[in-house]
Design a protein around this motif. Structure first.
Motif, PDB file in Angstrom:
ATOM      1  N   ARG A  45       0.883  -1.149   0.375  1.00 46.94           N
ATOM      2  CA  ARG A  45       0.160  -0.272  -0.181  1.00 46.94           C
ATOM      3  C   ARG A  45       0.661   1.310   0.020  1.00 46.94           C
ATOM      4  N   GLN A  46       1.609   1.415   0.556  1.00 48.58           N
ATOM      5  CA  GLN A  46       2.438   2.258   0.971  1.00 48.58           C
ATOM      6  C   GLN A  46       3.321   2.812  -0.741  1.00 48.58           C
ATOM      7  N   TYR A  47       4.250   1.530  -0.843  1.00 47.32           N
ATOM      8  CA  TYR A  47       4.669   2.493  -2.294  1.00 47.32           C
ATOM      9  C   TYR A  47       3.567   1.487  -3.218  1.00 47.32           C
ATOM     10  N   GLY A  48       2.344   2.057  -3.429  1.00 50.85           N
ATOM     11  CA  GLY A  48       1.755   1.400  -4.384  1.00 50.85           C
ATOM     12  C   GLY A  48       2.117   0.077  -5.466  1.00 50.85           C
ATOM     13  N   VAL A  49       2.373  -0.852  -5.073  1.00 56.51           N
ATOM     14  CA  VAL A  49       2.770  -2.312  -5.033  1.00 56.51           C
ATOM     15  C   VAL A  49       1.212  -2.502  -5.222  1.00 56.51           C
ATOM     16  N   PHE A  50      -0.092  -3.124  -4.949  1.00 61.25           N
ATOM     17  CA  PHE A  50      -0.551  -2.850  -5.986  1.00 61.25           C
ATOM     18  C   PHE A  50      -1.531  -2.276  -7.414  1.00 61.25           C
ATOM     19  N   ASP A  51      -1.057  -0.170  -6.943  1.00 65.17           N
ATOM     20  CA  ASP A  51      -1.919  -0.796  -8.258  1.00 65.17           C
ATOM     21  C   ASP A  51      -0.399  -0.550  -9.467  1.00 65.17           C
ATOM     22  N   TYR A  52       0.890  -0.588  -8.929  1.00 60.94           N
ATOM     23  CA  TYR A  52       1.909  -1.168 -10.129  1.00 60.94           C
ATOM     24  C   TYR A  52       1.028  -2.625 -10.975  1.00 60.94           C
ATOM     25  N   LEU A  53       1.088  -3.477 -10.031  1.00 67.52           N
ATOM     26  CA  LEU A  53       0.121  -5.271  -9.946  1.00 67.52           C
ATOM     27  C   LEU A  53      -0.665  -4.578 -10.726  1.00 67.52           C
ATOM     28  N   ASN A  54      -1.633  -3.776 -10.499  1.00 69.48           N
ATOM     29  CA  ASN A  54      -3.626  -3.826 -11.657  1.00 69.48           C
ATOM     30  C   ASN A  54      -2.503  -3.574 -12.673  1.00 69.48           C
ATOM     31  N   GLU A  55      -1.779  -2.436 -12.815  1.00 64.31           N
ATOM     32  CA  GLU A  55      -1.693  -1.693 -13.781  1.00 64.31           C
ATOM     33  C   GLU A  55      -0.916  -2.749 -15.124  1.00 64.31           C
ATOM     34  N   PHE A  56      -0.006  -3.700 -14.339  1.00 65.26           N
ATOM     35  CA  PHE A  56       0.588  -4.157 -15.578  1.00 65.26           C
ATOM     36  C   PHE A  56      -0.128  -5.823 -14.904  1.00 65.26           C
ATOM     37  N   TYR A  57      -1.238  -6.175 -15.118  1.00 63.29           N
ATOM     38  CA  TYR A  57      -1.170  -7.219 -14.938  1.00 63.29           C
ATOM     39  C   TYR A  57      -1.494  -8.075 -15.833  1.00 63.29           C
ATOM     40  N   ASP A  58      -1.603  -7.699 -17.230  1.00 65.69           N
ATOM     41  CA  ASP A  58      -1.217  -7.867 -18.736  1.00 65.69           C
ATOM     42  C   ASP A  58      -0.352  -8.591 -18.702  1.00 65.69           C
ATOM     43  N   VAL A  59       0.839  -8.317 -18.050  1.00 70.11           N
ATOM     44  CA  VAL A  59       2.470  -8.589 -18.978  1.00 70.11           C
ATOM     45  C   VAL A  59       2.211  -9.666 -17.210  1.00 70.11           C
ATOM     46  N   LEU A  60       2.229  -9.068 -16.301  1.00 74.78           N
ATOM     47  CA  LEU A  60       2.988  -9.826 -15.217  1.00 74.78           C
ATOM     48  C   LEU A  60       2.433 -11.984 -14.547  1.00 74.78           C
ATOM     49  N   HIS A  61       0.714 -11.712 -15.273  1.00 70.31           N
ATOM     50  CA  HIS A  61       0.736 -12.787 -14.855  1.00 70.31           C
ATOM     51  C   HIS A  61       0.739 -13.706 -15.739  1.00 70.31           C
ATOM     52  N   THR A  62       1.121 -13.847 -16.892  1.00 73.88           N
ATOM     53  CA  THR A  62       1.869 -14.780 -17.281  1.00 73.88           C
ATOM     54  C   THR A  62       3.162 -14.699 -17.056  1.00 73.88           C
ATOM     55  N   THR A  63       3.482 -14.021 -16.348  1.00 74.60           N
ATOM     56  CA  THR A  63       5.033 -14.823 -15.734  1.00 74.60           C
ATOM     57  C   THR A  63       5.027 -15.612 -14.507  1.00 74.60           C
ATOM     58  N   GLY A  64       6.458 -16.500 -14.420  1.00 75.02           N
ATOM     59  CA  GLY A  64       6.464 -16.923 -12.827  1.00 75.02           C
ATOM     60  C   GLY A  64       6.315 -16.495 -11.627  1.00 75.02           C
ATOM     61  N   TYR A  65       6.300 -16.507 -10.208  1.00 78.64           N
ATOM     62  CA  TYR A  65       6.336 -15.849  -9.289  1.00 78.64           C
ATOM     63  C   TYR A  65       7.886 -15.723  -8.318  1.00 78.64           C
ATOM     64  N   GLN A  66       8.592 -16.408  -9.190  1.00 76.16           N
ATOM     65  CA  GLN A  66      10.550 -15.614  -9.192  1.00 76.16           C
ATOM     66  C   GLN A  66      10.653 -14.208  -9.994  1.00 76.16           C
ATOM     67  N   TYR A  67      10.488 -14.434 -10.881  1.00 77.10           N
ATOM     68  CA  TYR A  67      10.176 -13.196 -11.614  1.00 77.10           C
ATOM     69  C   TYR A  67       9.357 -11.488 -11.161  1.00 77.10           C
ATOM     70  N   ILE A  68       8.013 -12.209 -10.822  1.00 77.93           N
ATOM     71  CA  ILE A  68       7.349 -11.458 -10.052  1.00 77.93           C
ATOM     72  C   ILE A  68       7.602 -10.830  -8.658  1.00 77.93           C
TER      73      ILE A  68
END
Length: 71
Positions: A31-54
């Protein structure tokens, strides 16, 4: 629950284990650093990668914001 919200929970849980943090610590960090916003904004790309990459990507994102991670 939306697929983006489910993905954010997945990322939070994996990052929590990766850094040996509590759920509360990880949620506050995201919340403090906007990670939730980042994950939401780049969901299309990030959800196709593995947890280690994320986890690594979140580390880079937090480092660029001079985040302090306390265990």
């Amino acid at each position: 629950m939306s697929k983006e919200a489910a993905f954010s929970v997945f990322c939070l849980e994996n990052y929590k284990a990766y850094k040996s943090l509590t759920g509360k610590q990880t949620a506050e960090l995201f919340r403090q650093y906007g990670v939730f916003d980042y994950l939401n904004e780049f969901y299309d790309v990030l959800h196709t990668t593995g947890y280690q990459y994320i986890n690594h990507d979140i580390d880079i994102y937090l480092k660029s914001r001079n985040a302090v991670i306390t265990a």
